[in-house]
Design a protein around this motif. Structure first.
Motif, short mmCIF file in Angstrom:
data_model
loop_
_atom_site.label_atom_id
_atom_site.label_comp_id
_atom_site.label_asym_id
_atom_site.label_seq_id
_atom_site.Cartn_x
_atom_site.Cartn_y
_atom_site.Cartn_z
N ARG A 1 -10.20 -5.08 4.05
CA ARG A 1 -9.65 -3.87 3.42
C ARG A 1 -10.13 -2.61 4.14
O ARG A 1 -9.37 -1.64 4.28
N ASN B 1 -1.37 -8.00 3.03
CA ASN B 1 -2.58 -8.01 3.87
C ASN B 1 -3.42 -9.18 3.40
O ASN B 1 -4.32 -9.01 2.58
N ASP C 1 -3.67 -9.22 -0.51
CA ASP C 1 -3.37 -7.96 -1.17
C ASP C 1 -1.94 -7.50 -0.85
O ASP C 1 -1.42 -7.78 0.23
N LEU D 1 -0.05 -3.96 -0.20
CA LEU D 1 -0.36 -2.57 0.11
C LEU D 1 0.92 -1.73 0.07
O LEU D 1 1.99 -2.21 0.45
N LEU E 1 -1.88 5.30 3.06
CA LEU E 1 -2.00 4.20 2.10
C LEU E 1 -2.17 4.80 0.71
O LEU E 1 -3.10 5.58 0.47
N GLN F 1 -1.59 2.77 -2.39
CA GLN F 1 -1.88 1.80 -3.44
C GLN F 1 -2.24 0.45 -2.82
O GLN F 1 -1.63 0.03 -1.85
N THR F 2 -3.24 -0.20 -3.38
CA THR F 2 -3.58 -1.57 -3.02
C THR F 2 -3.63 -2.41 -4.29
O THR F 2 -4.40 -2.12 -5.20
N GLU G 1 -4.83 -5.61 -5.38
CA GLU G 1 -5.73 -6.63 -4.85
C GLU G 1 -5.46 -8.01 -5.45
O GLU G 1 -5.08 -8.14 -6.62
#
Length: 415
Positions: free
Chosen positions: A43, A112, A115, A117, A129, A131-132, A134
């Motif tokens: 990350r 990713n 995740d 993204l 970027l 928002q992630t 997870e």
């Protein structure tokens, strides 16, 4: 995260071993040894930079005047393609776990590893970027077919995931050191604007209004992207009752219907209720690799056997999907080494690896007729209204449409 069930399905004949034998006279065999990476480091490595060269295999995606090259487990290369004769390498999103993207308006969605993204691409020179989500994507790397054994002594701890495998020669284990796959995997968990773009036939991401769909081996996953900067995982829809032992590979959307290409066939999903997609039908075949594209009431599937794909003879199937609950076969054309494909205005383009790009007259769905072959090593294609984009080994080729099913080269991007 989900259990790695598909490893059991695909590799039940493979043994898993618990330790190595120090006897130097023992026979040496290939082991698949997991590569472990820290999620926090993965990350932290996400970044956006200026243009960068690539040598990685990948996919293509098009949105407005931009061409996106998804270099597998490297990142996303962005080209300004306003002038297809002279595409400009503009920016790079460093994503070591990327395999697919989708774009709607000013937002790009990418995986990713585990995740999802979300990037704001409203200013292509200042991508951010935003928002992630997870641990929302199921990921497991391609298992090396050359390996006879799997080294399950190498395991991720909390906060780590398996990102790949390396082959290592080790001594063949004796019977007391062998565990069957089902037993070894029993407790083995993964630890860890409004314009919508166009992907190739190997896409696994699709957008329907305010829903983003992704697929993993057995499930269709739904994300709510109503507010892109507050994207969240909504639900998973199980595919187990449909796949007959196969694995889902590709995802194509036409209006409110999803078409899923799988190793066991093509399956149809009613997505008129965008957040509650419903599986309605399918067309089955022997195990094979199987992307699908659709135009109107007709679906086109390349079915490739051999290697890990299965034993079926290489072919292109044309399917009537007027009734999505009961797809029916219209024709079968034998064709060596078919990969990705695309359809436009009654012309079917099929990428056949080292056998070239095949151009078919598809006006008669019951009788595809080959018109031209272009000798390029190619894997996937996007037929735009304006021109054709093809991705091959370390290259992207763009063509104008010519008369009599011909293609006229515009430009080539080499990696």
């Amino acid at each position: 995260m989900k259990t790695l069930k598909y490893l059991i399905a695909c590799f039940t004949i493979v043994f898993f071993v618990s330790c190595d034998n120090d006897d130097s006279n023992s026979e040496k065999v290939q082991f698949a040894v997991p590569t472990i990476k820290s999620l926090s480091q993965i990350r932290a490595n996400v970044s956006v930079t200026g243009a960068k060269a690539t040598s990685s295999d990948g996919k293509i995606y098009v949105s407005e005047n931009y061409l996106f090259y998804i270099a597998q487990e490297e990142g996303v290369h962005i080209y300004n393609n306003q002038n297809p004769a002279s595409p400009v390498n503009t920016a790079f999103i460093n994503l070591e776990g990327v395999h697919d993207i989708a774009i709607k308006g000013n937002y790009l969605y990418a995986d990713n590893f585990v995740d999802l993204l979300v990037f704001d691409i409203s200013n292509i020179n200042n991508i951010t970027l935003v928002q992630t989500v997870e641990n929302s994507i199921s990921f497991f790397p391609t298992y090396p077919s050359e390996a006879e054994y799997y080294d399950y002594t190498v395991n991720p701890v909390e906060g780590e995931i398996i990102t790949g495998f390396k082959l290592k020669l080790k001594n063949r284990p004796n019977e007391s050191q062998v565990i069957f796959a089902n037993d070894a995997l029993a407790g083995f968990e993964s630890s860890a604007g409004n314009n919508i773009g166009t992907g190739g036939s190997y896409a696994k991401f699709q957008i329907n209004n305010n829903a983003l769909y992704t697929i993993d081996s057995y499930q269709l996953n739904v994300f709510n992207i109503t507010n892109p900067e507050n994207t969240f995982f909504d639900k998973s829809v199980s595919m187990n009752i449909w796949i007959n032992g196969g694995i889902f590979e590709t995802l194509f959307i036409q209006k409110e219907t999803l078409f899923v290409g799988a190793t066991s066939g093509m399956y149809t999903v009613d997505a008129s209720d965008e957040f509650n997609p419903n599986f309605v039908g399918g067309f089955s075949h022997a195990t094979a690799c199987d992307p699908v594209v659709v135009a109107g009431n007709t679906a086109y599937i390349t079915v490739r056997g051999g290697s890990t794909c299965g034993a079926i003879e290489d072919q292109v199937n044309v399917i009537d999907v007027t009734d999505i609950a009961n797809p029916t076969l219209l024709s079968t054309t034998l064709l060596a080494q078919p990969y990705g494909l695309g359809i436009r205005n009654g012309v079917l383009y099929v990428c056949c690896g080292s056998n070239g790009l095949k151009v078919f007259n598809a006006a008669n769905s019951s009788n595809l007729t080959l018109q031209n072959t272009y000798n390029e090593n190619v894997k996937d294609v996007i037929p735009l209204n304006s021109h054709l984009i093809v991705v091959g080994t370390n290259k992207i080729i763009q063509y104008n449409y010519g008369a009599n099913f011909t293609l006229v080269p515009i430009s080539e991007i080499s990696f």
